[in-house]
Design a protein around this motif. Structure first.
Motif, PDB file in Angstrom:
ATOM      1  N   ASP A 121      41.038  46.505  34.418  1.00  0.00           N
ATOM      2  CA  ASP A 121      42.197  46.574  35.312  1.00  0.00           C
ATOM      3  C   ASP A 121      43.319  45.636  34.853  1.00  0.00           C
ATOM      4  OD1 ASP A 121      40.904  48.405  36.968  1.00  0.00           O
ATOM      5  OD2 ASP A 121      39.990  46.814  38.183  1.00  0.00           O
ATOM      6  N   GLY A 122      43.583  45.619  33.573  1.00  0.00           N
ATOM      7  CA  GLY A 122      44.562  44.698  32.995  1.00  0.00           C
ATOM      8  C   GLY A 122      45.958  44.848  33.549  1.00  0.00           C
ATOM      9  N   SER A 123      46.390  46.073  33.790  1.00  0.00           N
ATOM     10  CA  SER A 123      47.752  46.263  34.297  1.00  0.00           C
ATOM     11  C   SER A 123      47.884  45.717  35.720  1.00  0.00           C
ATOM     12  CB  SER A 123      48.168  47.733  34.235  1.00  0.00           C
ATOM     13  OG  SER A 123      47.320  48.519  35.037  1.00  0.00           O
ATOM     14  N   LEU A 124      46.818  45.849  36.515  1.00  0.00           N
ATOM     15  CA  LEU A 124      46.860  45.272  37.864  1.00  0.00           C
ATOM     16  C   LEU A 124      46.831  43.752  37.795  1.00  0.00           C
ATOM     17  CD1 LEU A 124      44.653  47.363  40.318  1.00  0.00           C
ATOM     18  CD2 LEU A 124      47.109  47.053  40.301  1.00  0.00           C
ATOM     19  N   ARG A 125      46.058  43.207  36.865  1.00  0.00           N
ATOM     20  CA  ARG A 125      46.037  41.752  36.683  1.00  0.00           C
ATOM     21  C   ARG A 125      47.443  41.241  36.381  1.00  0.00           C
ATOM     22  NH1 ARG A 125      41.285  39.470  36.622  1.00  0.00           N
ATOM     23  NH2 ARG A 125      39.455  40.753  36.235  1.00  0.00           N
ATOM     24  N   THR A 126      48.135  41.943  35.492  1.00  0.00           N
ATOM     25  CA  THR A 126      49.494  41.552  35.132  1.00  0.00           C
ATOM     26  C   THR A 126      50.416  41.631  36.341  1.00  0.00           C
ATOM     27  OG1 THR A 126      49.137  42.312  32.871  1.00  0.00           O
ATOM     28  CG2 THR A 126      51.421  42.085  33.589  1.00  0.00           C
TER      29      THR A 126
END
Length: 152
Positions: A36-41
């Protein structure tokens, strides 16, 4: 209560609500999966926004010669407690995380709208709040769109 005291109380309330928002997104980050990298960002950026909002509000409180609120709001603590209880039973799905984030975004937007509408809030403070609330509404809409894009 005079206008100055009311303004300080409003600003300190919004500082605490931004603390709630920061803690809420930090908790959401803990629930995300590695993919979920984009949500982390996104969540990390929204935390940064609230830290900036807090600093701007704290600067105004200090300029008015008063102590700056620390901690979180009572309603925020109650909401986080509810989230903790719900988390024990939920799937921690991306959709459920986004639903809770949207709920939090609704709450902070409502608080800003009330502060802006308050006749005791002085004009130059309202300008700051309107600018911050515009960014908060955009964040809300982004979280909502992401939530809506996830199929059950």
């Amino acid at each position: 209560m005079n206008k100055n005291e009311a303004t300080i109380e409003t600003l300190n309330d919004l500082i605490q609500i931004n603390n709630d928002r920061i803690l809420g997104f930090e908790n959401a980050l803990k629930e995300l999966k590695d993919q979920d990298g984009s949500l982390r960002t996104l969540f990390t950026g929204l935390i940064g926004d609230s830290q900036n909002f807090k600093m701007a509000l704290a600067t105004e409180v200090a300029a008015l010669g008063h102590d700056i609120a620390t901690g979180t709001s009572t309603s925020g603590k109650l909401h986080r407690t509810w989230l903790d209880v719900k988390a024990a039973f939920s799937s921690h799905s991306k959709k459920s995380i986004l639903e809770e984030c949207e709920f939090g975004e609704d709450a902070i937007n409502d608080a800003y709208k009330k502060a802006i509408a308050d006749e005791d809030t002085v004009a130059y403070i309202k300008d700051i709040l309107v600018e911050q609330q515009t960014a908060l509404q955009q964040a809300h809409d982004q979280v909502k769109a992401l939530r809506d894009s996830i199929e059950n």
